[in-house]
Design a protein around this motif. Sequence first.
Motif, PDB file in Angstrom:
ATOM      1  N   TYR A 134       0.827  -1.295   0.008  1.00  0.00           N
ATOM      2  CA  TYR A 134      -0.078  -0.041  -0.286  1.00  0.00           C
ATOM      3  C   TYR A 134       0.913   1.136  -0.069  1.00  0.00           C
ATOM      4  CZ  TYR A 134       0.749  -0.696   5.146  1.00  0.00           C
ATOM      5  OH  TYR A 134       1.578  -0.969   6.171  1.00  0.00           O
ATOM      6  N   PRO A 135       0.361   2.349  -0.285  1.00  0.00           N
ATOM      7  CA  PRO A 135       1.299   3.591  -0.571  1.00  0.00           C
ATOM      8  C   PRO A 135       1.448   3.969   0.892  1.00  0.00           C
ATOM      9  CG  PRO A 135      -1.075   4.132  -1.270  1.00  0.00           C
ATOM     10  CD  PRO A 135      -1.022   2.654  -1.189  1.00  0.00           C
ATOM     11  N   ILE A 136       2.728   4.622   1.042  1.00  0.00           N
ATOM     12  CA  ILE A 136       3.227   5.042   2.300  1.00  0.00           C
ATOM     13  C   ILE A 136       3.569   6.470   2.391  1.00  0.00           C
ATOM     14  CG2 ILE A 136       3.673   2.854   3.443  1.00  0.00           C
ATOM     15  CD1 ILE A 136       6.532   3.228   2.991  1.00  0.00           C
ATOM     16  N   GLU A 137       4.132   6.739   1.265  1.00  0.00           N
ATOM     17  CA  GLU A 137       4.797   8.262   0.880  1.00  0.00           C
ATOM     18  C   GLU A 137       4.452   8.585  -0.537  1.00  0.00           C
ATOM     19  OE1 GLU A 137       8.767  10.818   2.007  1.00  0.00           O
ATOM     20  OE2 GLU A 137       8.973   8.790   0.603  1.00  0.00           O
ATOM     21  N   ILE A 138       3.828   9.771  -0.323  1.00  0.00           N
ATOM     22  CA  ILE A 138       3.299  10.484  -1.828  1.00  0.00           C
ATOM     23  C   ILE A 138       3.982  11.715  -1.856  1.00  0.00           C
ATOM     24  CG2 ILE A 138       1.136  10.941  -1.269  1.00  0.00           C
ATOM     25  CD1 ILE A 138       0.349   9.895  -4.096  1.00  0.00           C
ATOM     26  N   ALA A 139       4.465  12.169  -3.271  1.00  0.00           N
ATOM     27  CA  ALA A 139       4.977  13.503  -3.596  1.00  0.00           C
ATOM     28  C   ALA A 139       4.593  13.849  -4.878  1.00  0.00           C
ATOM     29  CB  ALA A 139       6.226  13.500  -2.990  1.00  0.00           C
ATOM     30  N   ARG A 164       4.736  19.208  -2.756  1.00  0.00           N
ATOM     31  CA  ARG A 164       4.391  18.644  -1.546  1.00  0.00           C
ATOM     32  C   ARG A 164       4.795  17.275  -1.422  1.00  0.00           C
ATOM     33  NH1 ARG A 164      -1.466  20.841   0.074  1.00  0.00           N
ATOM     34  NH2 ARG A 164      -0.813  19.722   2.229  1.00  0.00           N
ATOM     35  N   SER A 165       4.735  16.795   0.000  1.00  0.00           N
ATOM     36  CA  SER A 165       5.056  15.466   0.320  1.00  0.00           C
ATOM     37  C   SER A 165       4.201  15.055   1.527  1.00  0.00           C
ATOM     38  CB  SER A 165       6.829  15.355   0.675  1.00  0.00           C
ATOM     39  OG  SER A 165       6.888  13.884   0.920  1.00  0.00           O
ATOM     40  N   TRP A 166       3.701  13.968   1.613  1.00  0.00           N
ATOM     41  CA  TRP A 166       2.846  13.382   2.550  1.00  0.00           C
ATOM     42  C   TRP A 166       3.420  12.085   2.927  1.00  0.00           C
ATOM     43  CZ3 TRP A 166       0.783  15.203  -1.782  1.00  0.00           C
ATOM     44  CH2 TRP A 166      -0.139  16.614  -1.774  1.00  0.00           C
ATOM     45  N   LEU A 167       3.372  11.665   4.349  1.00  0.00           N
ATOM     46  CA  LEU A 167       3.675  10.395   4.870  1.00  0.00           C
ATOM     47  C   LEU A 167       1.982   9.790   5.096  1.00  0.00           C
ATOM     48  CD1 LEU A 167       6.818  10.493   7.341  1.00  0.00           C
ATOM     49  CD2 LEU A 167       6.664   9.722   4.921  1.00  0.00           C
ATOM     50  N   ILE A 168       1.811   8.668   4.843  1.00  0.00           N
ATOM     51  CA  ILE A 168       0.501   7.984   4.850  1.00  0.00           C
ATOM     52  C   ILE A 168       0.591   7.198   6.108  1.00  0.00           C
ATOM     53  CG2 ILE A 168      -1.141   6.837   3.670  1.00  0.00           C
ATOM     54  CD1 ILE A 168       0.093   7.718   1.145  1.00  0.00           C
ATOM     55  N   ARG A 169      -0.299   7.114   6.923  1.00  0.00           N
ATOM     56  CA  ARG A 169      -0.818   6.423   8.159  1.00  0.00           C
ATOM     57  C   ARG A 169      -0.913   5.101   7.619  1.00  0.00           C
ATOM     58  NH1 ARG A 169      -4.590   9.229  11.803  1.00  0.00           N
ATOM     59  NH2 ARG A 169      -2.572  10.901  11.919  1.00  0.00           N
ATOM     60  N   PRO A 170      -0.328   3.865   8.084  1.00  0.00           N
ATOM     61  CA  PRO A 170      -0.622   2.649   7.768  1.00  0.00           C
ATOM     62  C   PRO A 170      -1.848   1.894   8.070  1.00  0.00           C
ATOM     63  CG  PRO A 170       1.074   2.601   9.464  1.00  0.00           C
ATOM     64  CD  PRO A 170       0.502   3.941   9.166  1.00  0.00           C
ATOM     65  N   LEU A 185      11.938   3.978   5.667  1.00  0.00           N
ATOM     66  CA  LEU A 185      10.544   4.681   6.285  1.00  0.00           C
ATOM     67  C   LEU A 185      10.063   3.417   7.120  1.00  0.00           C
ATOM     68  CD1 LEU A 185       8.748   6.747   3.446  1.00  0.00           C
ATOM     69  CD2 LEU A 185       9.985   7.545   5.521  1.00  0.00           C
ATOM     70  N   THR A 186       9.699   3.487   8.461  1.00  0.00           N
ATOM     71  CA  THR A 186       9.471   2.514   9.346  1.00  0.00           C
ATOM     72  C   THR A 186       7.851   2.643   9.622  1.00  0.00           C
ATOM     73  OG1 THR A 186       9.804   3.687  11.483  1.00  0.00           O
ATOM     74  CG2 THR A 186      11.742   2.504  10.574  1.00  0.00           C
ATOM     75  N   ILE A 187       7.326   1.566   9.856  1.00  0.00           N
ATOM     76  CA  ILE A 187       5.814   1.556  10.413  1.00  0.00           C
ATOM     77  C   ILE A 187       5.616   2.638  11.582  1.00  0.00           C
ATOM     78  CG2 ILE A 187       4.016   0.397  11.390  1.00  0.00           C
ATOM     79  CD1 ILE A 187       4.785  -1.977   9.766  1.00  0.00           C
ATOM     80  N   LEU A 240       5.760   6.283  10.389  1.00  0.00           N
ATOM     81  CA  LEU A 240       4.312   6.474   9.622  1.00  0.00           C
ATOM     82  C   LEU A 240       3.195   6.586  10.447  1.00  0.00           C
ATOM     83  CD1 LEU A 240       4.808   3.876   6.703  1.00  0.00           C
ATOM     84  CD2 LEU A 240       5.129   6.243   6.494  1.00  0.00           C
ATOM     85  N   GLU A 241       3.132   5.799  11.729  1.00  0.00           N
ATOM     86  CA  GLU A 241       2.183   5.756  12.485  1.00  0.00           C
ATOM     87  C   GLU A 241       2.338   7.249  13.246  1.00  0.00           C
ATOM     88  OE1 GLU A 241       2.649   2.268  14.778  1.00  0.00           O
ATOM     89  OE2 GLU A 241       1.404   1.177  13.488  1.00  0.00           O
ATOM     90  N   ALA A 242       3.402   7.644  13.601  1.00  0.00           N
ATOM     91  CA  ALA A 242       3.740   8.991  14.362  1.00  0.00           C
ATOM     92  C   ALA A 242       3.589  10.012  13.440  1.00  0.00           C
ATOM     93  CB  ALA A 242       4.920   8.884  15.034  1.00  0.00           C
ATOM     94  N   GLU A 243       3.821   9.975  12.306  1.00  0.00           N
ATOM     95  CA  GLU A 243       3.918  11.281  11.466  1.00  0.00           C
ATOM     96  C   GLU A 243       3.138  11.283   9.989  1.00  0.00           C
ATOM     97  OE1 GLU A 243       7.845  12.249  10.119  1.00  0.00           O
ATOM     98  OE2 GLU A 243       8.652  11.482  12.218  1.00  0.00           O
TER      99      GLU A 243
END
Length: 189
Positions: free
Chosen positions: A17-22, A32-38, A57-59, A62-65
């Motif tokens: 699944y996507p975890i970062e998109i920019a 722009r760039s976003w981290l995506i919550r898992p 990138l760690t889970i 991603l959960e925190a940011e």
Amino acid sequence: MMISFLDIEASSLRNGYPIEIAWCNADVTAGRSWLIRPGGWPPHLAWDDDAERIHGLTIGRLEAEGLPPDTVAEALADDLTTAEVVLSDNPPFDHGWLVELYGLGSGTRSVPFQLEEADAVAVDDRRRLAAAGVDPVSRTLAADAGLVPHRALDDCIRHAVTLCVARDEELDTIKWKARRLLAEHGRDR
């Protein structure tokens, strides 16, 4: 013509699944760039330690940011409404990640823009690059600007930098714009 580059990092090279998109525009003045919550992805989609080693990138991060997928989907759609062309270095893969993002984040809404192959656009510019031996210049410039491979915004900027070099933009200006855009996203060197 308003050209934007898009890149996505994922939890796994298959069944992820996507975890970062920019995204960034072709002249490296906006992006722009976003981290995506898992949380919330279907259970058949997986996390892969090999993919984590590639993008770093760690889970936990991603959960925190990370932001919820629907927030990212809406923001991305809003940001790219004025883009006439959205380029990706791998449209089939990135489209698949976008389908996951928009399917989860926005119900049954479809992807609101079409991806095109980055190498298929600006063919004349790329021919000029090859003839002039500029590709090593753009790689060196990307390293000098502090771009990290396999991070979404950095990969978008790398594509835009290559296009700027092909169009004979001044090297220090390109480097400054790339560093400024990274700094806007908390990525100071």
